[in-house]
Motif scaffolding. Structure first.
Motif, short mmCIF file in Angstrom:
data_model
loop_
_atom_site.label_atom_id
_atom_site.label_comp_id
_atom_site.label_asym_id
_atom_site.label_seq_id
_atom_site.Cartn_x
_atom_site.Cartn_y
_atom_site.Cartn_z
N ARG A 136 22.33 -20.87 -19.85
CA ARG A 136 20.74 -20.60 -20.16
C ARG A 136 19.98 -20.75 -18.79
O ARG A 136 20.27 -21.95 -17.88
CB ARG A 136 20.11 -21.36 -21.03
N SER A 137 19.37 -19.86 -18.12
CA SER A 137 18.64 -19.83 -16.96
C SER A 137 17.05 -19.36 -17.24
O SER A 137 16.85 -18.21 -17.92
CB SER A 137 18.94 -19.17 -15.97
N SER A 138 16.16 -20.07 -16.80
CA SER A 138 14.60 -19.99 -16.99
C SER A 138 14.06 -19.08 -16.04
O SER A 138 14.37 -19.05 -14.83
CB SER A 138 13.88 -21.07 -17.09
N PHE B 278 19.99 -15.88 -21.13
CA PHE B 278 21.28 -16.39 -21.84
C PHE B 278 22.57 -15.66 -21.82
O PHE B 278 22.75 -14.52 -22.27
CB PHE B 278 21.01 -16.28 -23.25
N ASN C 182 7.21 -15.91 -19.55
CA ASN C 182 8.19 -16.75 -19.37
C ASN C 182 9.40 -16.15 -20.17
O ASN C 182 9.12 -16.28 -21.29
CB ASN C 182 7.69 -18.23 -19.63
N TYR C 183 10.61 -16.34 -19.70
CA TYR C 183 11.80 -15.62 -20.43
C TYR C 183 12.93 -16.92 -20.02
O TYR C 183 12.87 -17.71 -19.16
CB TYR C 183 11.93 -14.30 -20.01
N THR C 184 14.01 -16.41 -20.93
CA THR C 184 15.36 -17.19 -20.65
C THR C 184 16.39 -16.23 -20.66
O THR C 184 16.51 -15.62 -21.41
CB THR C 184 15.51 -18.56 -21.81
#
Length: 791
Positions: free
Chosen positions: A95-97, A85, A81-83
């Motif tokens: 920010r988007s997951s 930026f 799982n990442y973000t």
């Protein structure tokens, strides 16, 4: 072996293409890919050169940068799982997951909302990472905001005026002027509009180009050492990219000044149903210059240069429709019609000396595809264009030239971790040129040539940590009309001593088959014909037959970038060796003699620039020194039947010293005032002096009954033996402008621009008429008021 390589170019290109494609497709199935586009939320335009950072990885943050399409890709990412930026000055951070599985490809569309801040701050910040991760040797990237920071001649901002400030660029004048980039002639500089060649981008009134400023997304000016994605030019590249059109609402502008009227419209034909969804947009622009009608009644009291008016007129039409897919892929259809007319008056009279007219038309398509199963970005284009010009001079035979053809290309780009990149592509083009001219002996020659060209290129940019950037490239250029294969290695290097001190270098081999017919005896010459390299036997200045009829050159460029506080210093020494310049023969006297000769040339120089861009101030200073020398064959004493000898001479654009100082200040609490000034100094241009005059009689007027004693012959010139052995006077000028913006609503405002060119009314020499010895000057003091409604 050499014969095989010359006769089997298609096989070689195909094998190399297959090898590159296979290696670039390699992907570890245990890792995934995140790719996507970054857009400006207000209009849907791509956010170029913007940093996208992946957070949450075990090895720390991973950053990449968007390209001119706003595209980014991050490869070889482990499951997790990442973000994402995205944050740049002037826009709200985003920010988007993202959740990623092994072998998965995730595509994102990211929209940034602009804050109420100066867009200039955005552009500066977006380029900070680019300084250390890209070579940028001999490269200047320009946006409309920077174009408008200059004092605009006639109140009309234009890329033609901005290019005059670029390091290494020499501009030969307001009227009939051309741009010469680091020692190369205009025909040796490729001008591209969304990838399509524009053969004459500048109007006869040299202050304006065919490009609409507000339709431009960005312009890349490659002054030397450009890499393998560009070919068929031996000096420089100016690559213009246009916007797609506003995806959210109808927008545009209407502008009027004493020089011209302009209209631009853009907007959606089909709006996206959801944010980032599919859409169709359009962009239309039109420019019409009525200077030939307004200059005399409005400006005749401002100086001798306006007494008989400025007989220049042009019309520029451009249109574009973009079909945007929901995954970021798009198809663009575009077309243009550029028309230019000029009258050359006899000095200090309203008598017509010559009429000049050129017209360019064209249409094409381009596309961007992001495959769902690949990290590649695929770009392609196909276009057809036609350029015609004619020059009818009093008491002389008319001259004419034309070039038409098609261009097609497709390339694949892979954005690798750590700002690295791999790119390869294929190009195919076909041209037809025609030329009708007469030489100094009065003999008329017609040349008609056709040729097809193909090229394969590849380049690889590798960033080694935060220190070293290596960018090797290779281009195979095949010219079918000459059965010639030109292998052209290119290289770019950058070493970051620190974040604020960077060394760089670039170089390569270059070739082209397009020849210009512009005379280099005079600084001013409106007629520039085009012809493809001939397939006839050509001799060089040593009397030997050349191995290839191509024009060839190599470039060597170095440099150092230093950032001190908010000042960016850039020092670039450079060298261009034009190993072979194919030109029309100066020594041809009889119909059976060769039309061409192979000369050569060398240009070298050094450019120092300093740029400050902080808050309300924009300052830029450029000091350039260069020296250009050409070698050709001439007749001894200009006598018919005399022997030919080699002569080394400076071309008419050999301006040794060129200085540009620019200052722009944004004033007012609402930042609705912009004040700017530019000073330019240029050392003297060379020209060929006049040695004398003679009466040119027609001894065959009435056959054997001709009585030359009763003829009134035409006065003709004897040129000095030394080509460009004299120098005109130095050039200097100050331009100023003030722009005020009046806000009407959220999306509507009126801008008024008051500009004054040549503030202290300097008499800068344009040319000296050879017959009357009358001096003709560039534009005198030239005030103008422009009113623009933006909506």
């Amino acid at each position: 072996m050499k014969t095989f390589f010359m006769k089997q170019p298609a096989v070689i290109l195909g094998l190399l293409l297959m090898f590159c494609f296979t290696n670039a497709q390699a992907q570890n199935v245990t890792t995934g890919i995140i790719k996507g586009f970054v857009y400006d939320k207000s209009n849907g335009e791509p956010m170029i050169f913007t940093n996208v950072v992946l957070l949450g990885g075990k090895s720390g943050p991973l950053a990449v940068q968007t390209d001119v399409n706003g595209y980014f890709t991050i490869t070889k990412i482990p499951e997790g799982n990442y973000t994402l930026f995205v944050s740049i000055v002037g826009y709200d951070s985003l920010r988007s997951s993202v959740s990623l599985k092994p072998g998965q490809i995730v595509q994102k569309k990211l929209f940034l909302t602009q804050k109420n801040q100066s867009l200039r701050d955005v552009e500066v910040t977006a380029h900070k990472t680019e300084k250390t991760t890209q070579i940028n040797a001999g490269v200047v990237t320009v946006t409309p905001r920077e174009i408008k920071a200059l004092p605009s001649s006639g109140g009309e901002p234009d890329i033609a005026q901005y290019l005059q400030v670029v390091p290494g660029v020499v501009f030969t004048g307001d009227q009939g002027g051309q741009l010469y980039i680091r020692g190369g002639a205009p025909s040796q500089t490729g001008i591209l509009l969304d990838g399509m060649t524009i053969y004459n981008p500048f109007h006869s009134i040299g202050l304006y180009s065919v490009f609409e400023t507000d339709a431009i997304r960005n312009v890349d000016v490659q002054t030397a050492g450009f890499n393998a994605q560009y070919g068929n030019r031996t000096s420089a590249i100016v690559d213009v990219h246009t916007k797609d059109g506003n995806k959210n609402r109808l927008a545009g502008k209407v502008s009027a000044s004493p020089i011209m009227g302009r209209v631009m419209l853009e907007g959606p034909l089909a709006k996206p149903k959801t944010e980032g969804g599919a859409s169709t947009t359009f962009l239309l622009s039109a420019k019409y210059s009525y200077l030939d009608k307004t200059s005399k009644p409005l400006y005749s009291s401002f100086g001798e240069g306006f007494t008989y008016g400025l007989p220049y007129n042009f019309t520029d039409l451009y249109g574009k429709v973009s079909f945007n897919g929901d995954n970021g892929s798009k198809l663009n259809l575009f077309g243009f019609n550029f028309d230019d007319k000029a009258t050359v008056l006899k000095p200090n009279t309203d008598s017509v000396n010559a009429n000049f007219h050129w017209k360019a038309t064209g249409a094409g398509l381009s596309f961007v595809v992001t495959p769902g199963t690949s990290a590649a970005l695929i770009n392609g284009r196909f276009a057809y264009s036609k350029y015609l010009l004619d020059y009818n001079e009093a008491n002389y035979k008319p001259r004419g030239s034309g070039i038409e053809g098609f261009e097609g290309a497709i390339d694949f780009t892979y954005y690798l971790p750590g700002f690295s990149e791999f790119k390869y592509g294929v190009e195919v083009s076909g041209f037809h040129t025609s030329l009708d001219y007469f030489n100094s002996s009065g003999d008329t020659t017609s040349l008609d040539r056709r040729s097809t060209m193909a090229a394969l290129y590849l380049l690889y940019r590798k960033n080694f940590g935060q220190k070293f950037v290596l960018e090797p490239g290779f281009r195979f250029q095949y010219y079918s009309g000459l059965s010639a294969l030109s292998p052209e290695p290119r290289i770019g290097l950058k070493y970051n001593l620190s974040n604020s001190v960077r060394l760089k270098a670039a170089g390569g081999l270059y070739s082209q088959c397009i020849i210009s017919t512009k005379s280099d005896r005079d600084v001013v010459n409106f007629f520039t014909g085009f012809v493809l390299s001939p397939d006839q036997q050509i001799y060089n200045t040593d009397g030997k037959v050349v191995n290839t009829n191509l024009q060839t050159a190599y470039h060597v460029l170095g440099g150092i970038e230093v950032d001190v506080q908010n000042v960016e210093f850039n020092l670039e020494p450079w060298l261009k060796n034009f190993n072979q310049n194919i030109e029309l023969s100066r020594i041809k006297e009889l119909a059976g003699q060769p039309d061409f000769v192979a000369g050569k040339g060398k240009a070298y120089g050094v450019d120092l620039s300093a740029k400050y861009n902080k808050k309300r101030w924009y300052l830029w200073g450029v000091i350039s020194y260069q020296q250009v020398k050409y070698e050709t064959l001439v007749r001894i004493g200009n006598r018919v039947g005399s022997d030919s000898v080699k002569q080394t001479y400076p071309p008419p654009f050999d301006r040794r010293v060129n200085i540009n100082l620019l200052a722009s200040y944004t004033a007012g609490k609402k930042r609705d005032w912009e004040l700017s000034a530019r000073f330019n100094y240029g050392s003297a241009f060379p020209f060929t002096q006049t040695q004398g005059y003679y009466e040119n009689l027609n001894l065959l007027q009435n056959g054997v009954n001709t009585n030359y004693l009763q003829q009134n012959g035409q006065l003709s010139l004897l040129y000095a033996n030394d080509i460009n052995g004299g120098r005109l006077s130095a050039y200097h000028r100050l331009d100023i402008s003030a722009r005020k913006r009046f806000t009407l609503s959220e999306h509507s405002n009126v801008e008024t621009t008051l500009s004054v060119s040549n503030v202290y009314n300097r008499n800068n020499i344009f040319y000296v008429d050879r017959l009357s010895n009358a001096k003709v000057y560039q534009l005198p003091i030239f005030p103008s008021l422009n009113v623009t409604w933006n909506f």
